[in-house]
Design a protein around this motif. Structure first.
Motif, PDB file in Angstrom:
ATOM      1  N   GLY A 175      12.685   1.736  19.335  1.00 54.36           N
ATOM      2  CA  GLY A 175      12.125   2.801  18.291  1.00 54.36           C
ATOM      3  C   GLY A 175      10.947   3.702  18.492  1.00 54.36           C
ATOM      4  N   ILE A 176      10.129   2.774  19.350  1.00 57.50           N
ATOM      5  CA  ILE A 176       8.662   3.479  19.516  1.00 57.50           C
ATOM      6  C   ILE A 176       8.985   4.484  20.637  1.00 57.50           C
ATOM      7  CG2 ILE A 176       7.793   2.016  21.519  1.00 57.50           C
ATOM      8  CD1 ILE A 176       5.182   1.931  20.110  1.00 57.50           C
ATOM      9  N   LEU A 177      10.055   4.552  21.321  1.00 58.55           N
ATOM     10  CA  LEU A 177      10.394   5.549  22.290  1.00 58.55           C
ATOM     11  C   LEU A 177      11.240   6.728  21.894  1.00 58.55           C
ATOM     12  CD1 LEU A 177      11.387   3.183  25.330  1.00 58.55           C
ATOM     13  CD2 LEU A 177       9.088   4.234  24.824  1.00 58.55           C
ATOM     14  N   THR A 178      12.024   6.517  20.848  1.00 60.36           N
ATOM     15  CA  THR A 178      12.838   7.565  20.224  1.00 60.36           C
ATOM     16  C   THR A 178      12.332   8.227  19.081  1.00 60.36           C
ATOM     17  OG1 THR A 178      13.987   5.871  18.943  1.00 60.36           O
ATOM     18  CG2 THR A 178      14.993   6.154  21.309  1.00 60.36           C
ATOM     19  N   GLU A 179      11.695   7.520  18.176  1.00 59.59           N
ATOM     20  CA  GLU A 179      11.028   7.917  17.003  1.00 59.59           C
ATOM     21  C   GLU A 179       9.590   8.028  16.822  1.00 59.59           C
ATOM     22  OE1 GLU A 179      13.275   9.333  14.936  1.00 59.59           O
ATOM     23  OE2 GLU A 179      14.983   8.604  16.118  1.00 59.59           O
ATOM     24  N   GLY A 180       9.165   7.008  17.525  1.00 58.71           N
ATOM     25  CA  GLY A 180       7.538   6.871  17.422  1.00 58.71           C
ATOM     26  C   GLY A 180       7.091   5.658  16.398  1.00 58.71           C
ATOM     27  N   GLU A 181       5.810   5.412  16.285  1.00 58.91           N
ATOM     28  CA  GLU A 181       5.252   4.482  15.724  1.00 58.91           C
ATOM     29  C   GLU A 181       4.657   5.004  14.290  1.00 58.91           C
ATOM     30  OE1 GLU A 181       2.516   1.707  17.385  1.00 58.91           O
ATOM     31  OE2 GLU A 181       1.003   2.259  15.907  1.00 58.91           O
ATOM     32  N   TYR A 182       5.057   4.253  13.242  1.00 60.56           N
ATOM     33  CA  TYR A 182       4.787   4.970  11.671  1.00 60.56           C
ATOM     34  C   TYR A 182       3.481   4.148  11.340  1.00 60.56           C
ATOM     35  CZ  TYR A 182       9.662   6.456  12.240  1.00 60.56           C
ATOM     36  OH  TYR A 182      10.763   6.963  12.507  1.00 60.56           O
ATOM     37  N   SER A 183       2.793   4.825  10.826  1.00 59.20           N
ATOM     38  CA  SER A 183       1.449   4.486   9.985  1.00 59.20           C
ATOM     39  C   SER A 183       1.226   4.700   8.600  1.00 59.20           C
ATOM     40  CB  SER A 183       0.315   4.881  10.803  1.00 59.20           C
ATOM     41  OG  SER A 183       0.053   4.293  12.067  1.00 59.20           O
ATOM     42  N   LEU A 184       1.205   3.893   7.916  1.00 55.68           N
ATOM     43  CA  LEU A 184       0.913   4.030   6.495  1.00 55.68           C
ATOM     44  C   LEU A 184      -0.130   3.769   5.821  1.00 55.68           C
ATOM     45  CD1 LEU A 184       4.298   3.596   6.954  1.00 55.68           C
ATOM     46  CD2 LEU A 184       4.526   3.124   4.486  1.00 55.68           C
ATOM     47  N   PHE A 185      -0.979   4.566   5.066  1.00 51.15           N
ATOM     48  CA  PHE A 185      -2.360   4.228   4.836  1.00 51.15           C
ATOM     49  C   PHE A 185      -2.459   4.017   3.068  1.00 51.15           C
ATOM     50  CE2 PHE A 185      -2.111   6.983   8.454  1.00 51.15           C
ATOM     51  CZ  PHE A 185      -2.918   6.533   9.321  1.00 51.15           C
ATOM     52  N   PHE A 186      -3.156   2.784   2.828  1.00 50.04           N
ATOM     53  CA  PHE A 186      -3.322   2.623   1.383  1.00 50.04           C
ATOM     54  C   PHE A 186      -4.815   2.413   1.210  1.00 50.04           C
ATOM     55  CE2 PHE A 186       0.872   1.196   2.782  1.00 50.04           C
ATOM     56  CZ  PHE A 186       1.530   1.241   1.818  1.00 50.04           C
ATOM     57  N   PHE A 187      -5.249   2.672   0.103  1.00 49.47           N
ATOM     58  CA  PHE A 187      -6.594   2.662  -0.534  1.00 49.47           C
ATOM     59  C   PHE A 187      -6.530   1.741  -1.916  1.00 49.47           C
ATOM     60  CE2 PHE A 187      -6.744   6.784   2.028  1.00 49.47           C
ATOM     61  CZ  PHE A 187      -7.187   5.975   3.280  1.00 49.47           C
ATOM     62  N   ALA A 188      -7.271   0.878  -2.039  1.00 46.87           N
ATOM     63  CA  ALA A 188      -7.292  -0.048  -3.250  1.00 46.87           C
ATOM     64  C   ALA A 188      -5.790  -0.292  -3.412  1.00 46.87           C
ATOM     65  CB  ALA A 188      -7.963   0.702  -4.346  1.00 46.87           C
ATOM     66  N   GLY A 189      -5.094  -0.318  -2.509  1.00 46.05           N
ATOM     67  CA  GLY A 189      -3.501  -1.116  -2.684  1.00 46.05           C
ATOM     68  C   GLY A 189      -2.678   0.011  -3.139  1.00 46.05           C
ATOM     69  N   LYS A 190      -3.264   1.563  -3.111  1.00 52.18           N
ATOM     70  CA  LYS A 190      -2.219   2.546  -3.395  1.00 52.18           C
ATOM     71  C   LYS A 190      -1.723   3.353  -2.372  1.00 52.18           C
ATOM     72  CE  LYS A 190      -3.852   2.925  -8.051  1.00 52.18           C
ATOM     73  NZ  LYS A 190      -4.344   3.714  -9.515  1.00 52.18           N
ATOM     74  N   PHE A 191      -0.517   3.865  -1.904  1.00 51.74           N
ATOM     75  CA  PHE A 191      -0.178   4.394  -1.000  1.00 51.74           C
ATOM     76  C   PHE A 191      -1.043   5.823  -1.087  1.00 51.74           C
ATOM     77  CE2 PHE A 191       2.495   7.964   0.844  1.00 51.74           C
ATOM     78  CZ  PHE A 191       2.461   7.327   1.931  1.00 51.74           C
ATOM     79  N   SER A 192      -1.376   6.478   0.134  1.00 54.51           N
ATOM     80  CA  SER A 192      -2.257   7.721   0.411  1.00 54.51           C
ATOM     81  C   SER A 192      -1.113   8.646   1.043  1.00 54.51           C
ATOM     82  CB  SER A 192      -3.517   7.353   0.985  1.00 54.51           C
ATOM     83  OG  SER A 192      -4.005   8.675   1.367  1.00 54.51           O
ATOM     84  N   HIS A 193      -0.948   8.173   2.171  1.00 55.15           N
ATOM     85  CA  HIS A 193      -0.209   9.223   3.152  1.00 55.15           C
ATOM     86  C   HIS A 193       0.072   8.459   4.437  1.00 55.15           C
ATOM     87  CE1 HIS A 193      -4.581   8.796   4.819  1.00 55.15           C
ATOM     88  NE2 HIS A 193      -3.967   9.219   5.986  1.00 55.15           N
ATOM     89  N   ALA A 194       0.916   9.135   5.144  1.00 47.44           N
ATOM     90  CA  ALA A 194       1.641   8.323   6.272  1.00 47.44           C
ATOM     91  C   ALA A 194       1.872   9.198   7.649  1.00 47.44           C
ATOM     92  CB  ALA A 194       2.879   8.062   5.909  1.00 47.44           C
ATOM     93  N   ILE A 195       1.852   8.853   8.692  1.00 52.40           N
ATOM     94  CA  ILE A 195       2.107   9.745   9.744  1.00 52.40           C
ATOM     95  C   ILE A 195       2.850   8.958  10.637  1.00 52.40           C
ATOM     96  CG2 ILE A 195      -0.424  10.796   9.733  1.00 52.40           C
ATOM     97  CD1 ILE A 195      -1.154   8.965  12.036  1.00 52.40           C
ATOM     98  N   VAL A 196       3.532   9.835  11.642  1.00 50.19           N
ATOM     99  CA  VAL A 196       4.242   9.208  12.918  1.00 50.19           C
ATOM    100  C   VAL A 196       3.419   9.646  14.085  1.00 50.19           C
ATOM    101  CG1 VAL A 196       5.822  11.118  12.922  1.00 50.19           C
ATOM    102  CG2 VAL A 196       6.448   8.956  13.979  1.00 50.19           C
ATOM    103  N   LYS A 197       3.335   8.571  14.915  1.00 51.22           N
ATOM    104  CA  LYS A 197       2.710   8.811  16.272  1.00 51.22           C
ATOM    105  C   LYS A 197       3.607   8.679  17.426  1.00 51.22           C
ATOM    106  CE  LYS A 197      -0.009   5.337  15.041  1.00 51.22           C
ATOM    107  NZ  LYS A 197      -0.850   4.327  15.160  1.00 51.22           N
ATOM    108  N   ARG A 198       3.776   9.554  18.258  1.00 48.35           N
ATOM    109  CA  ARG A 198       4.674   9.457  19.385  1.00 48.35           C
ATOM    110  C   ARG A 198       3.726   9.437  20.710  1.00 48.35           C
ATOM    111  NH1 ARG A 198       6.904  13.398  15.545  1.00 48.35           N
ATOM    112  NH2 ARG A 198       9.047  12.433  14.814  1.00 48.35           N
TER     113      ARG A 198
END
Length: 285
Positions: A175-198
């Protein structure tokens, strides 16, 4: 005048390459906007820390190269009862990627990982056999920025820096070669945003210094549930967290890393540009 807490952000030692400064400015701006006074202290020689309302190891870059000094600092901060975020037990636990095995034991879907005490050809062959994978990635258990991380295909010799050393062996996740690596960010346990790194063409590493690139990403329920399960397995609640995951051969997402010490937070991709981050840190005081 309202009370303005003082926070110390631990930063790289003088002489470390300067790429951290733009990201520092973004984090500092979010903290200042939340009403905090931000100061820098080199993590390798921070001096007196007792006067701060909070200590944040957000740029303790290079700790994987000075492991004894890093653990000594954690012991010192814990021994002095200093207010640290994330808490010292979380920092210590997250420093060594052996935590992946613990996550797996708790039922969290992680990238399959074999730990080898001293890597040689026999140990690598045994790890490949156990993983059912010919193409693998090896990395130090205490690492950062893809330091010492290598992709090894069939017949490729073990790199000199890894021979005889403690290493984690993982199958190369397609998946890291075809789609990339996903990163999800949480502050005080609450979801903030996400990115995909290729990764750059021909590479498997998604870090910027290796040509990786990122863009915003909207996670689905599977990704959010996996991230929540991984964070729930940490020693205690986190004020800030980045959860990295990749897809396996079947397209199922798996945790490749939890970044709870000095993660790049990519606040410029956050809808609020980091306001939730600043508020979470302020609330921790």
């Amino acid at each position: 005048m309202p009370f303005q807490p003082r926070v110390a952000i631990l930063v790289p030692a003088p002489g470390y390459y300067e790429r951290w400064q733009p990201a520092f400015a973004r984090k500092a701006a979010a903290l200042t906007a939340a009403g905090l006074i931000v100061e820098q202290r080199a993590w390798t020689d921070p001096g007196e820390l007792a006067g701060y309302d909070l200590i944040l190891p957000l740029f303790a870059w290079g700790y994987q190269r000075e492991v004894a000094a890093w653990y000594a600092l954690l012991d010192r901060m814990e021994g002095e009862g200093l207010p640290v975020v994330n808490p010292v037990p979380v920092l210590r636990w997250n420093s060594d990627k052996a935590y992946l095995a613990e996550l797996g034991e708790r039922g969290v879907a992680v990238v399959p990982t074999v730990e080898v005490a001293a890597l040689d050809d026999a140990a690598l062959a045994a790890a490949r056999d156990k993983l059912g994978a010919e193409e693998v990635v090896i990395k130090p258990a205490i690492s950062g920025g893809a330091d010492g991380t290598h992709r090894i295909g069939p017949g490729v010799p073990i790199p000199a820096d890894a021979l005889g050393e403690r290493r984690l062996v993982q199958p190369l996740m397609p998946g890291i070669l075809t789609e990339g690596e996903y990163s999800l960010f949480f502050f005080a346990g609450k979801f903030s945003h996400a990115i995909v790194k290729r990764p750059a063409s021909g590479d498997f590493r998604v870090q910027e210094q290796f040509g990786g690139r990122e863009e915003p990403w909207t996670p689905g329920e599977e990704a959010l549930a996996l991230a929540a399960a991984a964070l729930a397995a940490a020693p205690s609640a986190t004020v800030y967290a980045r959860v990295d995951m990749v897809g396996d051969a079947a397209g199922r997402l798996r945790i490749i890393e939890l970044e709870l010490i000095e993660p790049s937070l990519f606040l410029h991709h956050a809808p609020d540009k980091g306001a939730a981050f600043g508020q979470a840190v302020y609330a921790a005081i």
